[in-house]
Design an enzyme around this catalytic site. Sequence first.
Site: not given
Length: 293
Positions: A74-75, A147, A177, A191-192
Amino acid sequence: MKIAIYGREFNNTALPYVQQVFDCLMQFGIEPYLYDKFSQFISGKIFFPKKLQIFRNHNDIKGQVDVLVSLGGDGTILDTVTLVRDSGIPVIGINLGRLGFLASINKDEIASAVERLVNKQFSIDSRDLLRLNSESNIFGDENFALNDVIIHRRDNSAMMLIHAYLNGEFLNSYWADGLIVATPTGSTAYSLSCGGPIVFPRSENFVITPVSPHNLNVRPVIISDSHTLSFELEGRSSKYLISCDSRTEVIDCSMKFNVKKADFQFNLIRLNNESYLSTLRNKLLWGIDTRNY
């Protein structure tokens, strides 16, 4: 069909699969465009009978290719966002990595995937992006993210205070943070892992997810993607980090910026046997009773 190929460096275990991609393209008479740095990396490792055309940036492929193939995880697909930009060139990802929500073609599906791609047996899955606007024009003309946009403390700094505004109206102050603004695509990423919800593509929403919040009654929030979010930062440190996908810059706490929906979309290729639901089930192991294993 004109096809461009993008990839990162990888270990030798992936070489047979990359060679298979080139072999399959050669069977259909396709001579792909190859990303310059990737071409240098695979030189002498991958065989192709002819010298390939090279591209270095988005200007070299805009209007020149029909499809961009991403070799990696994915990156790697996130890297291609800055290459295709607003050109509309669709991207398909062959997963040489691990989980792969975006790069959904497995290594054992390469031959059939290339055949369906060449025969145009696919659909387009358009995904919304975020755009970051700031006084200092940070990220230049690459100020967009598929993303997420993430505000984060540096490793040597204490907790930060992020004041968030929704269309100019005060929303909340986050002692944390960091803070994630994620698209539906990014809702299954960082996020997940920070407790955010999964949001389906084309839901026309964004997710605001705090990272390790000190005020524990603060929870992720889903907002309409028609809104504009703006931010002001405070804290003991004068420097913080801000990211658009995998691109990160150091910012001064005095910098003000906003995030809103970009004015173009990113087109993912989905082969005819794929769906977002099947990807979720396969990657998150939904419906599998682990007691049977």
